[in-house]
Scaffold this motif. Structure first.
Motif, short mmCIF file in Angstrom:
data_model
loop_
_atom_site.label_atom_id
_atom_site.label_comp_id
_atom_site.label_asym_id
_atom_site.label_seq_id
_atom_site.Cartn_x
_atom_site.Cartn_y
_atom_site.Cartn_z
N MET A 188 34.27 -40.11 -74.16
CA MET A 188 34.13 -38.73 -74.59
C MET A 188 34.29 -37.83 -73.35
O MET A 188 33.97 -38.26 -72.24
CB MET A 188 32.73 -38.58 -75.20
CG MET A 188 32.35 -37.23 -75.68
SD MET A 188 33.59 -36.45 -76.68
CE MET A 188 33.31 -37.15 -78.27
N PHE A 245 34.28 -32.73 -76.70
CA PHE A 245 32.96 -32.73 -77.31
C PHE A 245 32.69 -31.40 -78.00
O PHE A 245 33.25 -30.37 -77.63
CB PHE A 245 31.90 -33.02 -76.24
CG PHE A 245 30.51 -33.07 -76.78
CD1 PHE A 245 30.19 -33.97 -77.78
CD2 PHE A 245 29.53 -32.21 -76.31
CE1 PHE A 245 28.91 -34.01 -78.30
CE2 PHE A 245 28.24 -32.26 -76.83
CZ PHE A 245 27.93 -33.16 -77.82
N LYS A 305 36.02 -46.37 -80.85
CA LYS A 305 34.60 -46.21 -80.53
C LYS A 305 34.49 -45.24 -79.36
O LYS A 305 34.98 -45.51 -78.26
CB LYS A 305 33.98 -47.56 -80.17
CG LYS A 305 32.53 -47.45 -79.73
CD LYS A 305 31.72 -48.64 -80.18
CE LYS A 305 30.31 -48.63 -79.62
NZ LYS A 305 29.56 -47.40 -79.94
N LEU A 306 33.87 -44.09 -79.64
CA LEU A 306 33.69 -43.11 -78.57
C LEU A 306 32.47 -43.49 -77.74
O LEU A 306 31.42 -43.81 -78.29
CB LEU A 306 33.49 -41.72 -79.18
CG LEU A 306 34.69 -41.18 -79.96
CD1 LEU A 306 34.32 -39.91 -80.71
CD2 LEU A 306 35.86 -40.92 -79.03
N ASN A 353 30.19 -42.80 -73.87
CA ASN A 353 29.84 -41.74 -72.92
C ASN A 353 30.91 -41.61 -71.83
O ASN A 353 31.55 -42.60 -71.48
CB ASN A 353 28.50 -42.04 -72.26
CG ASN A 353 27.34 -41.62 -73.13
OD1 ASN A 353 27.52 -40.97 -74.16
ND2 ASN A 353 26.14 -41.98 -72.72
N PHE A 388 26.36 -35.73 -76.23
CA PHE A 388 26.95 -36.89 -76.91
C PHE A 388 26.19 -38.14 -76.49
O PHE A 388 26.01 -38.41 -75.31
CB PHE A 388 28.43 -37.03 -76.51
CG PHE A 388 29.11 -38.23 -77.09
CD1 PHE A 388 29.69 -38.16 -78.36
CD2 PHE A 388 29.19 -39.42 -76.38
CE1 PHE A 388 30.32 -39.26 -78.90
CE2 PHE A 388 29.82 -40.53 -76.92
CZ PHE A 388 30.39 -40.45 -78.19
N VAL A 389 25.74 -38.90 -77.49
CA VAL A 389 25.02 -40.14 -77.19
C VAL A 389 25.57 -41.25 -78.07
O VAL A 389 25.72 -41.09 -79.28
CB VAL A 389 23.50 -39.99 -77.46
CG1 VAL A 389 22.77 -41.29 -77.14
CG2 VAL A 389 22.91 -38.87 -76.61
N GLU A 390 25.91 -42.37 -77.45
CA GLU A 390 26.39 -43.53 -78.22
C GLU A 390 25.28 -44.03 -79.11
O GLU A 390 24.12 -44.01 -78.74
CB GLU A 390 26.80 -44.66 -77.28
CG GLU A 390 28.10 -44.44 -76.58
CD GLU A 390 28.28 -45.46 -75.47
OE1 GLU A 390 28.17 -46.66 -75.77
OE2 GLU A 390 28.50 -45.05 -74.32
N ASN A 391 25.66 -44.54 -80.25
CA ASN A 391 24.69 -45.06 -81.20
C ASN A 391 24.36 -46.50 -80.84
O ASN A 391 24.92 -47.44 -81.38
CB ASN A 391 25.30 -44.98 -82.61
CG ASN A 391 24.22 -44.98 -83.66
OD1 ASN A 391 23.05 -45.20 -83.35
ND2 ASN A 391 24.60 -44.74 -84.89
N LYS A 435 19.89 -45.84 -75.77
CA LYS A 435 20.71 -44.74 -75.24
C LYS A 435 19.97 -43.41 -75.26
O LYS A 435 20.13 -42.58 -74.37
CB LYS A 435 22.02 -44.63 -76.03
CG LYS A 435 23.00 -45.75 -75.72
CD LYS A 435 23.60 -45.54 -74.35
CE LYS A 435 24.32 -46.79 -73.91
NZ LYS A 435 24.71 -46.76 -72.50
N PHE A 482 28.15 -42.69 -83.18
CA PHE A 482 27.58 -41.85 -82.14
C PHE A 482 26.64 -40.82 -82.74
O PHE A 482 26.64 -40.60 -83.95
CB PHE A 482 28.69 -41.16 -81.33
CG PHE A 482 29.54 -40.22 -82.14
CD1 PHE A 482 29.17 -38.89 -82.32
CD2 PHE A 482 30.72 -40.67 -82.73
CE1 PHE A 482 29.95 -38.02 -83.07
CE2 PHE A 482 31.51 -39.80 -83.48
CZ PHE A 482 31.12 -38.48 -83.66
#
Lengths: 435, 143
Positions: free
Chosen positions: A375, A380, A409-410, A412, B9-12, B16, B42
């Protein structure tokens, strides 16, 4: 009893095969030098004249041909016959950037189909059989090749093409398909679907011819057991003709290369040096009977080993192992050629950074491919719908480029490790290459 | 009058979110409100903090994708019908909400609603006409 389609060729003496190869090689080289500027320039550059090529022993004097050459020559640069004599094109699975188009005269098609007929006969196929072809039809060579081969054998041919598993199984049961032709992963999927429906006693399959992607011995046993068949490997590539460049016999210990049409060499991919039998290296083909699109010393990038050991099936043509790897970064996912550079192009076009990782796996005998993408501040948004929408756009663009679904798959920013040397772009968890 | 919301933004993936709150904790960031929008892969964490610029700098430095979005924070009596009153006012003027979330403070009998709309000015104007107050970031920070 071993079945052959052309026993006089398939079981010819080594001397006879050698004579064919010498004659045909010299003829092909002379013809491409005269008719194809691309080859003429390449040979002139390497200071080789057609007169220098008398036999297979002289083959090493000729320059290699690569996929990049084929792309540079797209579309007509390597055409060795007048377009008016060509009746067909086929194309490789990569859709953009890596497109390669191969041309065929009617004679080329006939020879290609004969090669496929040999593979079907080796799997026990005769005119009593019902050949169920669920390779894709169209530009992909899988469907048309096996379809033509099945006609030549005189078998009843079911041009099913890929997909629609319900219908595949119904036809298989109703029409009594005896030989199945598809990718090994689809065969495994079909086998499972047949068991789920409890139809294993309703099918009459006896053999399968599975190619276009790598598969393991475990997978072979699994498919053989579930479907109650013998599973044979087949190898080929569009550039050279399509499936049937080589095929397995009843010995199931490697694939016989149709040496009356293709001369195989194994080289050291780094130095180009020709390696002896038994040594692992990159497979190189020279087609010696093609009219429209003969390739001279084409580097397949497939790593394998050749063997001239006597085969129990009676065939005398050299055997190659299953591909044991690649000398480039091409992946084969669901039978489709995927280059990491294609994925990179899409990412950059869509505004994502070129730092990514591709994870290939095989779940329930079906390939999966995931691209992890970082990302960025720019991509964003506080709105989840916008982020998800951009993600979907990326998935669509990858599908348009590669022709298959790629999970995105996004992750960080900077989550993907930056290595100091060559980045690890691909993690292939399938362990397809043994040996 | 808007407040500055920080979106991250945070990955699921397990742990995290804790990584993120660890950074906030280390830098003594005080949160007023928090909400998470999640998809399968996410999440987007939205927070209202005492010092949005500091928070944004810290998180960007730590490698997060961060955005600062001006949103409306609306004060309302903590009693039945308050939210309905606000939403009706916006709905009547055809103002659509992208998302919203509520929070409480130590101020008794008062609740707060964070509203994300396309046009903050227009929405604030509409609310004002109905006697609904939006609060500034300074007010929130001082709570």
């Amino acid at each position: 009893m071993e079945h052959y389609y052309q026993p006089e060729i398939e079981c010819a003496s080594r001397e006879q095969i050698r004579t064919w190869q010498d004659e045909r090689l010299a003829g092909t080289v002379k013809r491409v030098y005269e008719n194809v500027e691309f080859y003429r320039n390449k040979m002139d550059e390497a200071k080789v004249k057609p007169e220098d090529i008398h036999s297979v022993d002289d083959l090493h004097k000729l320059p290699f041909l690569t996929k990049d050459d084929l792309r540079d020559a797209y579309p007509y640069g390597l055409l060795a016959a007048p377009l008016s004599e060509c009746v067909r094109i086929q194309s490789t699975s990569g859709t953009t950037g890596r497109r390669v188009v191969a041309f065929y005269t009617q004679h080329d098609i006939d020879l290609w189909e004969e090669c496929c007929a040999r593979a079907i006969a080796a799997a026990g196929g005769t005119n009593e059989d019902v050949v169920h072809v669920c390779y894709g039809y169209g530009l992909f060579t899988g469907g048309p090749g096996l379809n033509g081969g099945s006609h030549k054998v005189g078998a009843l041919t079911l041009p099913m093409s890929s997909g629609n598993t319900e219908r595949q199984i119904q036809f298989m049961c109703d029409l009594g398909s005896t030989i199945l032709c598809c990718t090994p992963s689809y065969a495994a999927y079909l086998a499972e679907s047949i068991w789920e429906r409890g139809l294993q006693d309703k099918i009459k399959l006896k053999a399968g011819i599975f190619g276009a992607e790598a598969w393991t011995e475990e997978m072979r046993h699994d498919i053989e057991e579930k479907l109650g068949i013998r599973a044979y490997d087949i190898y080929g590539l569009t550039e050279i003709s399509g499936p049937g460049v080589s095929f397995e016999c009843s010995d199931q210990s490697g694939m016989h290369i149709n040496e009356d049409h293709f001369i195989a060499e194994v080289i050291n991919p780094k130095t180009g040096e020709v390696l002896p039998d038994g040594e692992k290296g990159e497979l190189v083909f020279t087609s010696i009977t093609k009219e429209a699109f003969p390739l001279i010393r084409y580097r397949t990038r497939d790593i394998c080993i050749l063997s001239h050991e006597k085969c129990s099936c009676g065939r005398t043509h050299v055997k190659m192992t299953k591909p044991l790897g690649r000398s480039d970064d091409m992946l084969i996912v669901k039978g489709v050629n995927v280059f990491p550079s294609q994925i990179e192009t899409v990412l950059l076009n869509q505004g994502y950074p070129a730092n990514y990782q591709i994870i290939v796996d095989r779940k329930q005998n079906s390939d999966t491919i995931e691209v992890q993408v970082e990302m960025t501040q720019e991509m964003f948004s506080d709105n989840a719908g916008i982020v998800a929408g951009r993600e979907k756009k990326l998935v669509d663009a990858l599908k348009a480029m590669l022709g298959i679904y790629v999970k995105v798959k996004l992750v960080n920013p900077k989550a993907i490790t930056r290595s100091e040397g060559k980045a690890v772009r691909v993690i292939d968890r399938r362990n397809l290459y043994q040996g | 009058m808007t407040v500055k919301q920080i979106s991250v933004f945070v990955e699921n993936k397990a742990g995290k979110l804790a990584e993120l709150t660890e950074y906030l904790h280390q830098h003594e960031i005080d949160m007023r409100a928090l909400s998470i929008a999640e998809t399968q892969d996410f999440g987007i964490v939205r927070v209202i903090v005492d010092d949005p610029y500091k928070t944004s700098c810290i998180l960007k430095e730590a490698g997060y994708a961060v955005s600062i979005t001006p949103v409306l924070a609306v004060e309302m009596p903590d009693e039945p019908g308050s939210l309905n009153h606000i939403l009706k006012a916006l709905g009547d003027e055809d103002i659509s909400l992208e998302y919203m979330y509520a929070f409480l403070t130590r101020k008794a009998a008062t609740a707060y609603m964070v509203l994300r709309v396309e046009d903050n000015e227009k929405a604030a104007e509409v609310l004002k006409r109905k006697g609904i107050h939006t609060v500034s970031h300074d007010v929130i920070a001082g709570m």
